[in-house]
Scaffold this motif. Sequence first.
Motif, mmCIF file in Angstrom:
data_model
loop_
_atom_site.group_PDB
_atom_site.id
_atom_site.type_symbol
_atom_site.label_atom_id
_atom_site.label_comp_id
_atom_site.label_asym_id
_atom_site.label_seq_id
_atom_site.Cartn_x
_atom_site.Cartn_y
_atom_site.Cartn_z
ATOM 1 N N ALA B 54 0.927 -1.208 -0.040
ATOM 2 C CA ALA B 54 -0.007 -0.083 0.163
ATOM 3 C C ALA B 54 0.813 1.247 0.112
ATOM 4 O O ALA B 54 0.503 2.189 -0.585
ATOM 5 N N GLU B 55 1.836 1.328 0.733
ATOM 6 C CA GLU B 55 2.887 2.284 1.159
ATOM 7 C C GLU B 55 3.374 2.596 -0.277
ATOM 8 O O GLU B 55 3.677 3.801 -0.875
ATOM 9 N N ILE B 58 0.870 3.941 -3.269
ATOM 10 C CA ILE B 58 -0.264 4.800 -2.710
ATOM 11 C C ILE B 58 -0.970 5.598 -3.821
ATOM 12 O O ILE B 58 -2.143 5.871 -3.817
ATOM 13 N N ASN B 59 -0.066 6.098 -4.645
ATOM 14 C CA ASN B 59 -0.549 7.047 -5.697
ATOM 15 C C ASN B 59 -1.531 6.131 -6.751
ATOM 16 O O ASN B 59 -2.322 6.842 -7.525
ATOM 17 N N LYS B 60 -1.076 4.925 -6.899
ATOM 18 C CA LYS B 60 -2.088 4.129 -8.094
ATOM 19 C C LYS B 60 -3.358 3.508 -7.452
ATOM 20 O O LYS B 60 -4.139 3.306 -7.993
#
Lengths: 283, 129
Positions: B54-55, B58-60
């Motif tokens: 997730a980290e 995060i932008n996708k």
Amino acid sequence: MKKTFLFILIILLTSINFTAKTDEQNPLDSLYFEDLIEMKKNAIESKNLLPKPLRKRIFGIYDKEITITGTNVASKMNFIFDGKMINIRDVDLEIKFDESPAFMTILYCEIEECLQDKSENLWGFEKNRIIYAQGYEVMDWSLENKDNFNIVIKKLRRSVCRVYNKTYEQDCNENLIKIENDKDYIKLSFDLQDFSFLMGKGQSMNAKKFISNNDIKLIHNSKLRYWNIRNPRFDSAKVSLETLSKVRKYIVEIPKEKKIDDEINEEDQFKPKILLEKLLGVK
Amino acid sequence: MSKFKKKKNIRKKSSNSLIRYLDDHWRGNLTLPQSFWVNGFLLNIVVALPLIYAEMSINKISETLAVIFLVYFLLYFIYFVWVNIGIWRSSGNYISNKKKSSFWGYAARLAVILSVIRAVGQSVASFLV
């Protein structure tokens, strides 16, 4: 020396500014660009609630009547919508304002725009260029102020067919606008960016669905999807399409206080992605 | 005994043993190496993998996926509390055992304190910025 230089510079700058202003004004326009921008500002700041100048100059609402006359620059179709309101304030209050029928006329012309401001005309259209006119009785319609200022027609029936060119008699009788079921509707949407209209049918706002028979003689533009209907009130006031496109490009900045209010509301909204970013410590 | 009943019993036994394992760790009944290295280190890598993903992306990721990760984060938080309390209690037992040197017990407790400080500090810092 410095003072002279500064003076010349000021003169030069003001003259450039002056030239820019005159460039924006089309000599054939009788409505000034600045006035149009002012109207646009009024409209956007009042969040589609139709400020007074717009009511008068675009919709022609003076008393209890609303009249919208438009033409589709991509086809050869024109329309006139005529309805009566219970109260002028109902427009501002976003209330369904009319239970009584309105009337809509669809006109087909030989050329795209057969609008004119001469005395020999029919509803402002050049009489000898009209092929035929269909009159519809609108039994159910309402005003909607969601994204734009919209008129939603839910029920109509044809009442008149007036043929000006006998070759098109069959077209006039067969090429009818229909509302299929309870979920179907015709929407007339007023765009605040350039005071144009968008006319379409159902959720897709598809113009081709608007008429049952897409006669090639009448609609020649295959790219036509939406009815970008320009308000002919500007034609009588003489505002060119070029000026309107400049009005569209002009970005109205919302006053700071309003912007702050909007930003606060935005902050109140739950944004899972931002929260996750913070929890994971992503910079 | 029928096959069906046998299978049911096996499933019941395995779920019981899992609960017992979780409970044993929570109470500090497991050995310190088991609590620290197995539950606190190896299991942490497995559990944290989705959050690492997730980290990194995060932008996708979509808003819906972000909500799923938020729920997962909540589960991770529960794991974090469970694992650290278990290690803390297990190290307490280790220290009180007179037969062994208390060094590793205190070292484990220091690791717990540091990991809690790091987690809290990181969260506070990201919310303040």
